[in-house]
Design a protein around this motif. Structure first.
Motif, PDB file in Angstrom:
ATOM      1  N   GLN A 183      30.752  17.515  27.282  1.00  0.00           N
ATOM      2  CA  GLN A 183      29.646  17.434  26.795  1.00  0.00           C
ATOM      3  C   GLN A 183      28.989  19.023  27.119  1.00  0.00           C
ATOM      4  O   GLN A 183      28.207  19.618  26.070  1.00  0.00           O
ATOM      5  CB  GLN A 183      28.824  16.568  28.038  1.00  0.00           C
ATOM      6  N   LEU A 184      29.732  19.438  27.888  1.00  0.00           N
ATOM      7  CA  LEU A 184      29.430  21.045  27.973  1.00  0.00           C
ATOM      8  C   LEU A 184      29.831  21.924  26.768  1.00  0.00           C
ATOM      9  O   LEU A 184      28.986  22.789  26.215  1.00  0.00           O
ATOM     10  CB  LEU A 184      29.840  21.786  29.217  1.00  0.00           C
ATOM     11  N   ILE A 185      30.973  21.530  26.231  1.00  0.00           N
ATOM     12  CA  ILE A 185      31.636  22.131  25.197  1.00  0.00           C
ATOM     13  C   ILE A 185      30.769  22.127  24.037  1.00  0.00           C
ATOM     14  O   ILE A 185      30.406  22.862  23.368  1.00  0.00           O
ATOM     15  CB  ILE A 185      33.220  21.657  24.850  1.00  0.00           C
ATOM     16  N   TYR A 186      30.377  20.776  23.763  1.00  0.00           N
ATOM     17  CA  TYR A 186      29.470  20.509  22.524  1.00  0.00           C
ATOM     18  C   TYR A 186      27.932  21.180  22.651  1.00  0.00           C
ATOM     19  O   TYR A 186      27.455  21.832  21.713  1.00  0.00           O
ATOM     20  CB  TYR A 186      29.276  18.927  22.379  1.00  0.00           C
ATOM     21  N   ASN A 187      27.428  20.799  23.633  1.00  0.00           N
ATOM     22  CA  ASN A 187      25.909  21.222  24.030  1.00  0.00           C
ATOM     23  C   ASN A 187      25.789  22.737  24.141  1.00  0.00           C
ATOM     24  O   ASN A 187      24.675  23.235  23.609  1.00  0.00           O
ATOM     25  CB  ASN A 187      25.215  20.533  25.123  1.00  0.00           C
ATOM     26  N   TRP A 188      26.643  23.333  24.597  1.00  0.00           N
ATOM     27  CA  TRP A 188      26.649  24.986  24.717  1.00  0.00           C
ATOM     28  C   TRP A 188      27.561  25.533  23.453  1.00  0.00           C
ATOM     29  O   TRP A 188      27.509  26.794  23.542  1.00  0.00           O
ATOM     30  CB  TRP A 188      27.166  25.335  25.957  1.00  0.00           C
ATOM     31  N   GLU A 189      27.724  24.827  22.417  1.00  0.00           N
ATOM     32  CA  GLU A 189      28.280  25.290  21.136  1.00  0.00           C
ATOM     33  C   GLU A 189      29.498  26.263  21.476  1.00  0.00           C
ATOM     34  O   GLU A 189      29.597  27.407  20.927  1.00  0.00           O
ATOM     35  CB  GLU A 189      27.154  25.928  20.232  1.00  0.00           C
ATOM     36  N   ALA A 190      30.573  25.942  22.251  1.00  0.00           N
ATOM     37  CA  ALA A 190      31.652  26.590  22.697  1.00  0.00           C
ATOM     38  C   ALA A 190      32.694  26.915  21.421  1.00  0.00           C
ATOM     39  O   ALA A 190      32.834  25.715  20.934  1.00  0.00           O
ATOM     40  CB  ALA A 190      32.105  26.275  23.952  1.00  0.00           C
ATOM     41  N   TYR A 191      33.267  28.131  21.393  1.00  0.00           N
ATOM     42  CA  TYR A 191      34.331  28.311  20.625  1.00  0.00           C
ATOM     43  C   TYR A 191      35.547  27.842  21.174  1.00  0.00           C
ATOM     44  O   TYR A 191      35.638  27.804  22.361  1.00  0.00           O
ATOM     45  CB  TYR A 191      34.099  29.604  20.042  1.00  0.00           C
ATOM     46  N   PRO A 243      31.995  27.083  16.318  1.00  0.00           N
ATOM     47  CA  PRO A 243      31.808  26.095  17.674  1.00  0.00           C
ATOM     48  C   PRO A 243      32.660  24.881  17.497  1.00  0.00           C
ATOM     49  O   PRO A 243      32.865  24.443  16.438  1.00  0.00           O
ATOM     50  CB  PRO A 243      30.503  26.058  17.889  1.00  0.00           C
ATOM     51  N   VAL A 244      32.963  24.224  18.497  1.00  0.00           N
ATOM     52  CA  VAL A 244      33.534  22.928  18.425  1.00  0.00           C
ATOM     53  C   VAL A 244      32.237  21.895  18.281  1.00  0.00           C
ATOM     54  O   VAL A 244      31.340  22.134  19.141  1.00  0.00           O
ATOM     55  CB  VAL A 244      34.263  22.427  19.872  1.00  0.00           C
ATOM     56  N   VAL A 245      32.240  20.913  17.320  1.00  0.00           N
ATOM     57  CA  VAL A 245      31.222  20.041  17.197  1.00  0.00           C
ATOM     58  C   VAL A 245      31.470  18.743  17.469  1.00  0.00           C
ATOM     59  O   VAL A 245      30.709  17.690  17.249  1.00  0.00           O
ATOM     60  CB  VAL A 245      30.607  20.171  15.720  1.00  0.00           C
ATOM     61  N   GLY A 246      32.742  18.378  17.820  1.00  0.00           N
ATOM     62  CA  GLY A 246      33.012  16.961  18.288  1.00  0.00           C
ATOM     63  C   GLY A 246      34.308  16.976  18.987  1.00  0.00           C
ATOM     64  O   GLY A 246      35.356  17.731  18.972  1.00  0.00           O
ATOM     65  N   VAL A 247      34.277  16.011  20.091  1.00  0.00           N
ATOM     66  CA  VAL A 247      35.507  16.114  20.917  1.00  0.00           C
ATOM     67  C   VAL A 247      35.576  14.589  21.292  1.00  0.00           C
ATOM     68  O   VAL A 247      34.865  13.990  21.817  1.00  0.00           O
ATOM     69  CB  VAL A 247      35.393  16.535  22.440  1.00  0.00           C
ATOM     70  N   HIS A 248      36.715  14.037  20.780  1.00  0.00           N
ATOM     71  CA  HIS A 248      36.986  12.683  20.832  1.00  0.00           C
ATOM     72  C   HIS A 248      38.416  12.443  21.480  1.00  0.00           C
ATOM     73  O   HIS A 248      39.355  13.267  21.242  1.00  0.00           O
ATOM     74  CB  HIS A 248      37.281  12.127  19.400  1.00  0.00           C
TER      75      HIS A 248
END
Length: 180
Positions: free
Chosen positions: A138-146, A119-124
């Motif tokens: 926030q959704l991408i990180y917290n839902w552990e999206a690939y 998954p994506v673990v950081g978005v900056h």
């Protein structure tokens, strides 16, 4: 107390029985939305609902400057510490390839940090109005999206939001408007 802050455990309990602490008096990010969430957590904890502990890395961070700076999750360095340098991939999407960024005459980037094959673990992000993108981040990180899962979503054109979609397309191996 330590350095003027009230110390708590992961359930926001102090060392005094039945006393909790939240917000600006506890160590960590001094953000209103963090304090609100901690207040909700404590109310649910007292009510016996057993809420999940708050993931501090899952709290959105935005600096309202020009350009704006927004981030979620782990930095590339923190991800490498946690998962190992060989297990982390990062991708920088230059906002020069984004139509709305061209209209706004902004420059900047979206940086994604992911666990290899995970998954994506950081978005900056840096650029005009990127604080408005933090909700999806926030959704991408917290839902552990690939990356491939986000890449399949349709992002409206021309929007700043489209930059998040295109960064995920690139990280999933399907770059569209990627510029160096």
């Amino acid at each position: 107390m330590e350095r003027g802050f009230v110390l708590t455990d992961d359930r926001l309990r102090t060392s005094v029985p039945n006393v909790f602490a939240v917000g600006d008096i506890v160590p960590g990010l001094q953000l209103a939305h963090r304090g609100f969430q901690q207040g909700i957590f404590v109310a649910e904890e007292i009510a016996g609902k057993n809420p999940a502990p708050i993931d501090e890395a899952g709290i959105p961070r935005v600096t309202y400057s020009d350009p704006e700076v927004a981030s979620m999750g782990l930095t590339e360095a923190k991800a490498k510490e946690k998962y190992g340098a060989d297990k982390v991939q990062a991708y920088n999407y230059n906002l020069g390839g984004n139509g709305k960024s061209q209209i706004l005459r902004t420059q900047g980037f979206v940086k994604l940090v992911r666990v290899a094959d995970g998954p994506v673990v950081g978005v900056h992000m840096v650029g005009a109005r990127v604080g408005e993108l933090i909700g999806e981040a926030q959704l991408i990180y917290n839902w552990e999206a690939y990356p491939a899962e986000v890449a399949q979503l349709v992002h409206a054109h021309p929007t700043q939001n489209e930059a998040l979609g295109e960064a995920h397309l690139a990280l999933a191996g399907k770059p569209l408007h990627a510029h160096a």
